[in-house]
Scaffold this motif. Sequence first.
Motif, PDB file in Angstrom:
ATOM      1  N   PRO A  90       0.827  -1.212   0.000  1.00 28.01           N
ATOM      2  CA  PRO A  90       0.000   0.000   0.000  1.00 28.01           C
ATOM      3  C   PRO A  90       0.859   1.260   0.000  1.00 28.01           C
ATOM      4  CG  PRO A  90      -0.688  -1.536   1.717  1.00 28.01           C
ATOM      5  CD  PRO A  90       0.610  -2.035   1.202  1.00 28.01           C
ATOM      6  N   GLU A  91       0.358   2.290  -0.609  1.00 33.21           N
ATOM      7  CA  GLU A  91       1.061   3.571  -0.619  1.00 33.21           C
ATOM      8  C   GLU A  91       0.944   4.223   0.757  1.00 33.21           C
ATOM      9  OE1 GLU A  91       0.775   7.936  -2.847  1.00 33.21           O
ATOM     10  OE2 GLU A  91      -0.361   6.224  -3.603  1.00 33.21           O
ATOM     11  N   THR A  92       2.056   4.800   1.226  1.00 33.98           N
ATOM     12  CA  THR A  92       2.050   5.451   2.535  1.00 33.98           C
ATOM     13  C   THR A  92       1.408   6.831   2.444  1.00 33.98           C
ATOM     14  OG1 THR A  92       4.045   4.287   3.232  1.00 33.98           O
ATOM     15  CG2 THR A  92       3.505   6.306   4.417  1.00 33.98           C
ATOM     16  N   LYS A  93       0.426   7.063   3.319  1.00 37.55           N
ATOM     17  CA  LYS A  93      -0.265   8.354   3.326  1.00 37.55           C
ATOM     18  C   LYS A  93       0.343   9.326   4.334  1.00 37.55           C
ATOM     19  CE  LYS A  93      -4.733   6.344   1.969  1.00 37.55           C
ATOM     20  NZ  LYS A  93      -4.279   4.958   1.794  1.00 37.55           N
ATOM     21  N   PHE A  94       1.074   8.780   5.335  1.00 39.65           N
ATOM     22  CA  PHE A  94       1.653   9.618   6.377  1.00 39.65           C
ATOM     23  C   PHE A  94       2.679  10.583   5.806  1.00 39.65           C
ATOM     24  CE2 PHE A  94       5.315  10.069   9.389  1.00 39.65           C
ATOM     25  CZ  PHE A  94       4.710  10.966  10.265  1.00 39.65           C
ATOM     26  N   LYS A  95       2.547  11.847   6.175  1.00 36.46           N
ATOM     27  CA  LYS A  95       3.505  12.873   5.763  1.00 36.46           C
ATOM     28  C   LYS A  95       3.969  13.642   6.995  1.00 36.46           C
ATOM     29  CE  LYS A  95       1.991  13.626   0.992  1.00 36.46           C
ATOM     30  NZ  LYS A  95       1.179  12.409   0.906  1.00 36.46           N
ATOM     31  N   ILE A  96       5.239  14.001   6.968  1.00 35.84           N
ATOM     32  CA  ILE A  96       5.823  14.785   8.059  1.00 35.84           C
ATOM     33  C   ILE A  96       5.421  16.239   7.863  1.00 35.84           C
ATOM     34  CG2 ILE A  96       7.969  15.487   9.170  1.00 35.84           C
ATOM     35  CD1 ILE A  96       9.189  12.886   7.868  1.00 35.84           C
ATOM     36  N   LYS A  97       4.674  16.788   8.811  1.00 35.91           N
ATOM     37  CA  LYS A  97       4.156  18.148   8.655  1.00 35.91           C
ATOM     38  C   LYS A  97       4.696  19.072   9.735  1.00 35.91           C
ATOM     39  CE  LYS A  97      -0.095  16.747   6.332  1.00 35.91           C
ATOM     40  NZ  LYS A  97      -1.583  16.847   6.311  1.00 35.91           N
ATOM     41  N   VAL A  98       5.291  20.166   9.300  1.00 34.86           N
ATOM     42  CA  VAL A  98       5.816  21.163  10.230  1.00 34.86           C
ATOM     43  C   VAL A  98       4.661  21.739  11.056  1.00 34.86           C
ATOM     44  CG1 VAL A  98       7.002  23.370  10.434  1.00 34.86           C
ATOM     45  CG2 VAL A  98       7.711  21.740   8.682  1.00 34.86           C
ATOM     46  N   GLY A  99       4.852  21.778  12.370  1.00 34.11           N
ATOM     47  CA  GLY A  99       3.829  22.337  13.246  1.00 34.11           C
ATOM     48  C   GLY A  99       2.833  21.313  13.744  1.00 34.11           C
ATOM     49  N   LYS A 100       2.839  20.118  13.142  1.00 36.39           N
ATOM     50  CA  LYS A 100       1.922  19.062  13.577  1.00 36.39           C
ATOM     51  C   LYS A 100       2.673  17.817  14.032  1.00 36.39           C
ATOM     52  CE  LYS A 100      -2.202  20.486  11.034  1.00 36.39           C
ATOM     53  NZ  LYS A 100      -3.275  20.064  10.089  1.00 36.39           N
ATOM     54  N   HIS A 128       8.232  12.142  14.173  1.00 36.42           N
ATOM     55  CA  HIS A 128       9.231  12.123  13.103  1.00 36.42           C
ATOM     56  C   HIS A 128       9.961  10.775  13.158  1.00 36.42           C
ATOM     57  CE1 HIS A 128      12.719  13.126  10.652  1.00 36.42           C
ATOM     58  NE2 HIS A 128      11.991  14.132  10.182  1.00 36.42           N
ATOM     59  N   PRO A 129      10.136  10.115  12.007  1.00 43.46           N
ATOM     60  CA  PRO A 129      10.738   8.769  11.985  1.00 43.46           C
ATOM     61  C   PRO A 129      12.097   8.662  12.664  1.00 43.46           C
ATOM     62  CG  PRO A 129       9.741   9.239   9.869  1.00 43.46           C
ATOM     63  CD  PRO A 129       9.670  10.512  10.651  1.00 43.46           C
ATOM     64  N   THR A 130      12.876   9.728  12.692  1.00 45.29           N
ATOM     65  CA  THR A 130      14.223   9.638  13.261  1.00 45.29           C
ATOM     66  C   THR A 130      14.227   9.511  14.783  1.00 45.29           C
ATOM     67  OG1 THR A 130      14.389  12.056  13.291  1.00 45.29           O
ATOM     68  CG2 THR A 130      15.322  10.908  11.369  1.00 45.29           C
TER      69      THR A 130
END
Length: 439
Positions: A26-36, A68-70
């Motif tokens: 499946p395509e990943t929908k999660f995105k890293i968003k500044v402020g969230k 954040h993944p890191t």
Amino acid sequence: MLRRAGKGEVADGFYQIRSDCTHKVPETKFKIKVGKTLSVRKWHAAFTREGRLDIASVLNRIQKGGVHPTIRGEVWEFLLGCFDPGSTFDEREQIREKRRIQYAIWKQECKDMDSHVGSGKIITAPIITEDGKPIKDPLVLLEATSDQHTMQGSSSSSRNENEVDKSENCVVDKQIIEWKLLLHQIGLDVLRTDRSMVFYENKENLSKLWDILAVYAWIDKEIGYCQGMSDLCSPMIVLLNDEADAFWCFERLMRRLQSVGVENQLQHLASIIQVLDPKLHDHLETLGGGDYLFAFRMFMVLFRRELSFGDSLYLWEMMWALEYDPDIFSTYEHIDAATGVTPGHRQKVKSIRQFGKYERDNMKNGATSDNDGPVPISVFLVASVLKENSAKLLQEARGIDDVIRILNDVNGNLDAKKACAVALKLHRKYLKKIQGKKP
């Protein structure tokens, strides 16, 4: 540092997929968003100079936009109750070291019983009979450096070559026999777990996953091992470099899941759907699905099959943040004491803000628990999937097979953030209806 990228930075690069598997996952929908999204900077800023964590300041970020993944691994150690937010850097380091020593002791115990533990090899066929007789090496030990095709070939070609080794002493301890009988099943499942990921092209990571599951099966004799546990353990291996640290995170997750139990969750789900969508509940009962066993897999592996790897991690951390109880570490203390792990400083709860949003709603409505314990948010997540597909289930489902087919269509299409939002709405609606029925 996070990049400002309009709708967010795609996180796929952190969990790379093999080029020959990109069309299968499946395509990943999660995105890293500044402020969230909880960023590295915000995470580090949440600690005092001594290392005490302001957990309330990070829960909101995680609930809104994940982690954040890191920094996921270290954040998860708090969310799962490995550490108390009120502990210092030094206290956590002491706990970590003692846990690593304890894991090493358990792993050595397992290695003494079977030398394949910690050897970089994976067992994929029985090595012992049910009455304790050792089986000759059937060429099913998989070197961590061999390729997948070789592994599959050696496994299948050897199954007719199993011979009881009469020259070796029989094992008489029933617990050891039961444990050894699990090892090949663990190996078979490990080879099927997240194999689309580049991470598992490194056979050392595969053997690490097998070792952790083998050790866990020995120390938790009540559970041992069952299918699905490799799916739950795999993210811990990916996120935490140290094998012992990954083991303890997995152990905490298993303890969390055992505290609610799949059977209880299925019963809660039936009650919730009966209240929120009685028409759907009656239809499912008519089809013979009133036990809601068709939802078993979702509870068992926490939506790992419905989501991409990255999105499943995103969903898990949102769930844990929403359910967070600042006493989670202290609830595990009495068991940890038996392992020689000294708990760190326990922070006195000063504010309801230290609880997750879902937990706060429960507290406000006096619904923190019932006779079967608290209702986990996972139940409302599954309820949200059923509600989203209610019309289709009512129109198309003429049997349980149809129900399973319709729910299987959710695979890869579930939106983790939307599912959490709908789950919270259903939770509030359910509490309101339940409160209205009280005298």
